[in-house]
Design an enzyme around this catalytic site. Sequence first.
Site, PDB file in Angstrom:
ATOM      1  N   CYS A  75      24.574  31.515   4.134  1.00 13.11           N
ATOM      2  CA  CYS A  75      24.594  30.045   4.046  1.00 13.11           C
ATOM      3  C   CYS A  75      23.631  29.441   5.072  1.00 13.11           C
ATOM      4  O   CYS A  75      23.777  29.664   6.275  1.00 13.11           O
ATOM      5  CB  CYS A  75      26.011  29.521   4.280  1.00 13.11           C
ATOM      6  SG  CYS A  75      26.075  27.721   4.365  1.00 13.11           S
ATOM      7  N   CYS A  78      25.442  26.997   7.838  1.00 16.22           N
ATOM      8  CA  CYS A  78      26.336  27.489   8.883  1.00 16.22           C
ATOM      9  C   CYS A  78      25.564  27.521  10.201  1.00 16.22           C
ATOM     10  O   CYS A  78      24.329  27.572  10.210  1.00 16.22           O
ATOM     11  CB  CYS A  78      26.826  28.897   8.526  1.00 16.22           C
ATOM     12  SG  CYS A  78      28.287  28.896   7.448  1.00 16.22           S
ATOM     13  N   HIS A 139      32.446  26.638   7.302  1.00 17.49           N
ATOM     14  CA  HIS A 139      31.910  26.768   5.938  1.00 17.49           C
ATOM     15  C   HIS A 139      32.912  26.345   4.865  1.00 17.49           C
ATOM     16  O   HIS A 139      32.528  25.872   3.795  1.00 17.49           O
ATOM     17  CB  HIS A 139      31.499  28.231   5.722  1.00 17.49           C
ATOM     18  CG  HIS A 139      30.829  28.490   4.419  1.00 17.49           C
ATOM     19  ND1 HIS A 139      29.492  28.252   4.210  1.00 17.49           N
ATOM     20  CD2 HIS A 139      31.320  28.961   3.234  1.00 17.49           C
ATOM     21  CE1 HIS A 139      29.176  28.571   2.955  1.00 17.49           C
ATOM     22  NE2 HIS A 139      30.275  29.006   2.343  1.00 17.49           N
ATOM     23  N   ASN A 179      27.731  14.921  -2.619  1.00 17.44           N
ATOM     24  CA  ASN A 179      28.148  15.538  -3.876  1.00 17.44           C
ATOM     25  C   ASN A 179      29.037  16.690  -3.485  1.00 17.44           C
ATOM     26  O   ASN A 179      28.631  17.529  -2.697  1.00 17.44           O
ATOM     27  CB  ASN A 179      26.973  16.145  -4.644  1.00 17.44           C
ATOM     28  CG  ASN A 179      25.890  15.133  -4.964  1.00 17.44           C
ATOM     29  OD1 ASN A 179      26.160  13.982  -5.194  1.00 17.44           O
ATOM     30  ND2 ASN A 179      24.650  15.598  -4.978  1.00 17.44           N
ATOM     31  N   HIS A 190      28.880  24.741   1.502  1.00 21.89           N
ATOM     32  CA  HIS A 190      29.174  24.277   2.867  1.00 21.89           C
ATOM     33  C   HIS A 190      29.331  22.744   2.848  1.00 21.89           C
ATOM     34  O   HIS A 190      28.536  22.060   2.217  1.00 21.89           O
ATOM     35  CB  HIS A 190      28.022  24.685   3.789  1.00 21.89           C
ATOM     36  CG  HIS A 190      28.355  24.569   5.230  1.00 21.89           C
ATOM     37  ND1 HIS A 190      28.537  25.658   6.036  1.00 21.89           N
ATOM     38  CD2 HIS A 190      28.565  23.479   6.005  1.00 21.89           C
ATOM     39  CE1 HIS A 190      28.838  25.244   7.259  1.00 21.89           C
ATOM     40  NE2 HIS A 190      28.859  23.923   7.266  1.00 21.89           N
ATOM     41  N   HIS A 192      28.709  19.248   3.134  1.00 25.26           N
ATOM     42  CA  HIS A 192      27.508  18.519   3.550  1.00 25.26           C
ATOM     43  C   HIS A 192      27.238  17.344   2.622  1.00 25.26           C
ATOM     44  O   HIS A 192      27.706  17.309   1.484  1.00 25.26           O
ATOM     45  CB  HIS A 192      26.285  19.444   3.570  1.00 25.26           C
ATOM     46  CG  HIS A 192      25.763  19.794   2.199  1.00 25.26           C
ATOM     47  ND1 HIS A 192      26.421  20.659   1.359  1.00 25.26           N
ATOM     48  CD2 HIS A 192      24.662  19.382   1.525  1.00 25.26           C
ATOM     49  CE1 HIS A 192      25.743  20.767   0.234  1.00 25.26           C
ATOM     50  NE2 HIS A 192      24.675  20.003   0.290  1.00 25.26           N
ATOM     51  N   GLN A 194      23.967  14.124   1.896  1.00 24.21           N
ATOM     52  CA  GLN A 194      22.519  13.965   1.966  1.00 24.21           C
ATOM     53  C   GLN A 194      22.185  12.500   2.234  1.00 24.21           C
ATOM     54  O   GLN A 194      23.005  11.616   2.011  1.00 24.21           O
ATOM     55  CB  GLN A 194      21.868  14.381   0.643  1.00 24.21           C
ATOM     56  CG  GLN A 194      22.108  15.833   0.278  1.00 24.21           C
ATOM     57  CD  GLN A 194      21.379  16.206  -0.993  1.00 24.21           C
ATOM     58  OE1 GLN A 194      20.147  16.226  -1.041  1.00 24.21           O
ATOM     59  NE2 GLN A 194      22.124  16.493  -2.038  1.00 24.21           N
TER      60      GLN A 194
END
Length: 366
Positions: A75, A78, A139, A179, A190, A192, A194
């Site tokens: 990933c 991470c 994660h 999303n 993971h 997150h 944007q």
Amino acid sequence: MTPAPGPTRRTLADGRHIFYFDDAGTTHTRTARDLRELPSATIESQMRYDVLTGEWITMASHRMTRTHLPTTAECPLCPTTLAGAPTEIPEANYDVAVFENRFPSFAPAQDELLSANRFGPDDRRAVGHCEVMCFSSDHTASVGELPAERLRTIVGAWISRTEELSADPSVEQVFCFENRGEEIGVTLTHPHGQIYAYPYVTPRTQAILAQADKHFQSTGRSLLADVLAFERQDGARVVYAGEHWSAYVPAAARWPIEIHLAPHRDIPDLPSLNTEEREELAYVYQDLLRRIDSFYPGIDRVPYIAAWHQAPIRIDRHLGRLHLQLFSILRAPGKLKYLAGSESAMGAWISDTVPEAVATRLRELA
Ligand SMILES: [Zn+2]
């Protein structure tokens, strides 16, 4: 309340920026260096004007090679630990980290003409910014389960990045979003979000501004403020009524679950929020995510899109008004709302839910 420290700004091996936002009360120095040998990224995004709809379409062919559903050990979001290969984040742990996407749809560059379009504006380089915002070192975490202090850090990071990106003269609109869920095309699991900084005003915002302008011309008032006032007074679709924020299912909702969250004060964007509004937002944002996660019995992580609508930076700011559009495309366990012929080809939406019933269910989950 101790204010969170400002972001620590560092540089990755290929020159991209990374910003660490730490929770209030923590003291990290954030001195780890990116030891990877990274070639500078080739970015070839261009924008073409669709004369049939008046919309810009961005062509980002280099994104075909981006990382797709890597294993946990690979990933890139991470933290970097001695046990594994270096990732995009050089530190061994972080609270919130924001960095420039290595595979961006929009990238900072000189605005450059690529070719002449005989019907509309000429094709251009897609100038702008795409950033990745990681919400936790863990994660497997999800935003709905993070500690309250982390939600404050996330709100602070949205505000800080919106402020800095809005100062770039090539940027017209800043979009913070998350999303969540492979079902909606997320390529990294993971936790997150944007941030996109667009070189134009997006089609949905343009449509809202056109409606808001008509309303303003005929009443002298703000459309989005009047909608909020109506929903608060009517109550049938309200799912949260707080001191500074209210949330409701929109009367003409398109998606199986859809919530709009708006501040009571008329403000254009996240940086305009005062201290009390930021504090309540950190609470209500997580509260709404938890309700979505428990909406369907037997599922504990519902795919969702959390989309911040902020006023454009340079034009029609008085017509825009900050609000969050939070929605899921899951219409029942295992069943997605696909955009079929009517929606995809004609833009004519058919919904098979009733907004008042969705609001009732969301109130039960409070
Ligand atoms: Zn990860």
